[in-house]
Write an enzyme that holds these catalytic residues in place. Structure first.
Site, PDB file in Angstrom:
ATOM      1  N   CYS A 486       0.822  -1.216   0.000  1.00 45.68           N
ATOM      2  CA  CYS A 486       0.000   0.000   0.000  1.00 45.68           C
ATOM      3  C   CYS A 486       0.852   1.259   0.000  1.00 45.68           C
ATOM      4  O   CYS A 486       0.325   2.365   0.098  1.00 45.68           O
ATOM      5  CB  CYS A 486      -0.963  -0.003   1.189  1.00 45.68           C
ATOM      6  SG  CYS A 486      -2.320  -1.176   0.985  1.00 45.68           S
ATOM      7  N   GLU A 488       2.963   2.696   2.102  1.00 41.00           N
ATOM      8  CA  GLU A 488       3.138   3.608   3.224  1.00 41.00           C
ATOM      9  C   GLU A 488       4.506   3.452   3.888  1.00 41.00           C
ATOM     10  O   GLU A 488       4.854   4.227   4.773  1.00 41.00           O
ATOM     11  CB  GLU A 488       2.041   3.434   4.278  1.00 41.00           C
ATOM     12  CG  GLU A 488       2.094   2.116   5.038  1.00 41.00           C
ATOM     13  CD  GLU A 488       1.188   1.070   4.433  1.00 41.00           C
ATOM     14  OE1 GLU A 488       0.650   0.230   5.187  1.00 41.00           O
ATOM     15  OE2 GLU A 488       1.002   1.103   3.206  1.00 41.00           O
TER      16      GLU A 488
END
Length: 786
Positions: A486, A488
């Protein structure tokens, strides 16, 4: 007369005692030297003096009655005032000096001796047994907990929330205790008990939560008996450039991804393995069939991974020009049948068919390409096929992200199933992103984004140069090579990372929130103490100690308190985390973390707490949230009894049910269609500047008609303020049946809420027919999980 006799006896015994002292002193010096060489520490108080020897000799000659002091002159033991441990927690993690606690005090831990287990005190835990957990979203949080995190106990029943938190906190502090005792750092049982109680209270009330991985595995047999501490980590990255390391075989990055994925860890990978002189496919069929290797696949995760590794290696030659092996054949007879329960990991076995299909798929890719260079398409194809095998009919779950070059047209076309129709069977298993350079032309890439939301964009140079993007590069991450699914977390090859989630909207003041940040960070840093079973991962993780302390519920926080308050809490909170990192690192005698904060997209964890996921806005203030589960789950009957709407899943009517929950995200929360693409980008840049020194996971939802043509222009502005970003075209309402989120109105919400009983099993209720939850996957975000 008696005194003279005692003195004469003492004079005779003293010379031998002094000689013993000299001998012991030499031995002590030798022991200290040896201890220093092996990294141990001897107590500073271990000394030998003539006075102590004389005292010992005199005492041995004294009568038993003379050894005891008169009762009137005995020193009374000092006792602490008993207080409520939950009411007077210190607000700092800095070491404190405590007098030894009394066994009668609240919070006293009787398991103080070396080698014993840490346990929260029963008296402390008793206060929480009858407290209703603050699950969010009108039963949805409770449902997600029961489905995903409530493990089966030794007595055959499922955990309640208070018991899950107990398991997690005990597991966290046992991990600390083992580290401190193994390194002879001095275990402070009193301080540990008090800090553990503070952590328990914060998790119980969902002011912060460990990642789903931690709720599922921490303190369970997975970590305590099997030692699979890698399962506590959310995410990882591996570079295929490592295929050609002299310490590796070509299959190693593929083995790593499969092994980690089978533990539920989301894995990113790149396509840099194509750039090497040995990246040419060899023919494993040159060996005669009689000489083919037969591998009998063990019924284990390790056996599956080994089989795939052997198959891939058979298509390459080693550094000295010799093939790794000839053709390899497989015997699947030991693999358990489909439908067999998987003990500990939850779910049921998929049988050998998915593995057999993977082997055949890899052969189908590599056989026609013998003699040709390895391509980026082949790397992604194999990784995606592995992902499909791991999913195995949606029993095991994980996430993947691929990183390719922005000018590699074959890579860019991977999700074009018109040109690559064969990839439709497995191409969905990864999100695909490109490495970007500031100043590049994004026009062509953004046209593809308008069609299907891919590729995503990753500025690796920014990730290496900056912590927070506040105009001050620090070049901490020069060895970084990619990120997690994702996006991050910045990561090096073979690096794993633990994320933890805080909910600022669930706090009454910044001071309250800072207390939470300290304890959340302590949890995440503790996970870095654990070893994985991958030596290359241990090497980078022990050096970096990277963690990601995240915020969720930000849409609710901004709506209630404003953006300036978020800026203030972010700046002050970041400073507090740096102070906590210093204190915790000193306590464990380990390096400070290379990076500490993040914004993750969240998923099931935010649902537990009733929070919006990460920085994202909801479809509407009032929504219907639909969740799938097995039609045979014991939860189905409980949901029906509680008044929730349950129906068969379209297309899987015989095996899967869909349950609907009414959600209210709170007053003032704006719906996603009221938040422009530009505002979403601005919020991501805001958080990258004021909070996250790793990255901000942001999937910008855009209107293809009104905003699609502006994406390339937007990237020209925000390429200097972000490390990564992805986009998703907004789907029309009802684009397909039983969508996960559906905007609704207040009347529908209140009608659905009135039909429910307000809970599924109650405070101490338990499920009929206890089953372990399915293995928690990396995340349940709609845009990055398989």
């Amino acid at each position: 007369m008696a005194c003279n006799a005692m003195q004469l006896s003492l004079d005779r015994r003293l010379p031998p005692l002094l000689q013993q002292r000299d001998t012991l002193k030499k031995n002590l010096m030798a022991l200290r030297t040896l201890s220093t060489r092996i990294g141990g520490v001897l107590p500073a108080r271990l000394t030998l003096t003539p006075r102590c020897l004389v005292h010992s000799a005199t005492a041995s000659l004294a009568s038993p009655t003379s050894a005891a002091a008169p009762a009137a002159t005995r020193r009374k033991p000092t006792r602490r005032v008993a207080t409520d441990p939950a009411a007077d927690f210190p607000t700092t993690l800095a070491p404190k000096t405590h007098a030894p606690p009394s066994p009668s005090e609240p919070g006293f831990n009787i398991f103080q001796k070396s080698g014993s287990e840490f346990k929260l005190s029963d008296k402390f835990l008793e206060k929480y047994r009858t407290v209703a957990p603050p699950f969010g979203f009108n039963g949805l949080g409770e449902f997600v907990y029961l489905r995903t995190y409530s493990r089966v106990k030794d007595d055959g029943t499922n955990e309640t929330w208070s018991e899950t938190v107990e398991r997690v906190v005990n597991g966290t502090f046992n991990l600390q205790k083992r580290w401190i005792e193994a390194h002879h750092l001095g275990w402070d049982a009193y301080k540990a008990q008090r800090t553990a109680q503070r952590m328990y209270d914060r998790i119980f009330h969902m002011k912060f939560l460990p990642p789903g991985r931690g709720l599922w595995a921490m303190g369970s047999p997975i970590t305590e008996k099997r030692g699979l501490f890698a399962a506590l980590n959310n995410c990882a990255f591996v570079s295929t450039k490592g295929m050609w390391d002299t310490t590796a075989s070509p299959s190693e990055p593929f083995r790593f991804l499969m092994d980690a994925s089978m533990l539920g860890v989301g894995v990113g990978f790149d396509t840099k393995g194509t750039d090497h002189k040995r990246a040419v496919l060899a023919n494993p069929n040159t060996a005669s069939s009689a000489a083919a290797e037969l591998y009998i696949i063990p019924d284990s995760r390790e056996g599956w991974v080994e089989s795939v590794g052997r198959l891939i290696d058979s298509y390459f030659v080693g550094p000295h020009g010799k093939p790794y092996s000839g053709r390899v054949e497989f015997d699947y007879s030991l693999i358990r049948k489909a439908g067999t329960p998987i003990k500990g990991f939850g779910g049921v076995a998929s049988g050998p068919d998915s593995l057999r299909e993977l082997h055949e798929g890899i052969r189908g890719l590599l056989d026609p390409a013998v003699g040709q260079p390895l391509t980026s398409t082949t790397i992604v194809d194999i990784m995606n096929m592995i992902g499909k095998c791991v999913v195995a009919g949606n029993v095991r779950r994980t996430a993947e992200i691929a990183f390719g070059e922005a000018d590699d047209q074959s890579y860019i076309e991977l999700k074009n199933y018109t040109k690559n129709p064969h990839r439709a069977a497995y191409g969905w298993t990864s999100n695909n992103s490109v490495f970007c350079k500031p100043g590049m032309d994004y026009t062509d890439l953004c046209q593809r984004v308008r069609d299907n939301g891919e590729p995503g964009f990753f500025w690796l140079d920014h990730a290496r140069a900056y912590s927070r993007m506040n105009g001050q590069p620090d070049w901490k991450d020069t060895k970084a090579t990619g990120g997690n699914p994702c996006l991050e977390q910045t990561l090096e090859s073979y690096e794993l990372c633990c994320l933890v989630e805080t909910f600022p909207h669930n706090h009454s003041s910044y001071e309250d929130y800072e207390e939470t940040l300290q304890l959340a960070y302590l949890y995440a840093k503790t996970v870095t103490l654990a070893r994985t079973h991958w030596p290359k991962s241990n090497r980078v993780m022990l050096r970096n100690r990277r963690v990601g302390c995240s915020m969720s519920g930000l849409a609710q926080f901004i709506s209630a308190r404003g953006l300036d308050t978020l800026r203030d809490w972010s700046e002050r909170g970041y400073a507090a985390i740096q102070a906590a990192d210093t204190a915790v690192s000193d306590t464990f005698a380990i390096p400070r973390s290379i990076k500490t904060t993040t914004i993750k997209p969240s998923g099931t964890v935010s649902l537990l707490a009733g929070a919006t996921p990460g920085m994202h806005y909801p479809e509407s203030r009032y929504c219907i949230r639909r969740v799938r589960l097995s039609l045979h789950s014991p939860l189905v009957a409980k949901l029906l009894d509680a008044g929730y709407h349950v129906e068969p899943a379209v297309g899987s009517e015989e095996s899967t049910a869909v349950v609907s929950f009414p959600l209210d995200f709170g007053p003032g929360v704006r719906s996603l269609d009221a938040v422009s693409m530009w505002e979403q980008l601005a919020l991501a840049a805001f958080l990258q500047r004021h909070w996250s020194d790793n990255q901000v996971s942001c999937t910008v939802t855009f209107d293809p008609e009104r905003e699609g043509e502006h994406i390339a222009h937007a990237l020209q502005y925000y390429q200097y303020q972000l490390k990564g970003i992805s986009f998703l075209p907004r789907l029309a309402a009802g684009a397909y049946p039983q969508m996960p989120y559906e905007a609704t109105d207040r009347d529908t919400y209140e009608r659905m809420l009135a039909e429910t009983a307000g809970g599924i099993v109650g405070v101490n209720g338990r499920l009929d027919g206890a089953v372990d939850p399915e293995m928690e996957r990396y995340c349940e975000n709609d845009t990055c999980a398989i």
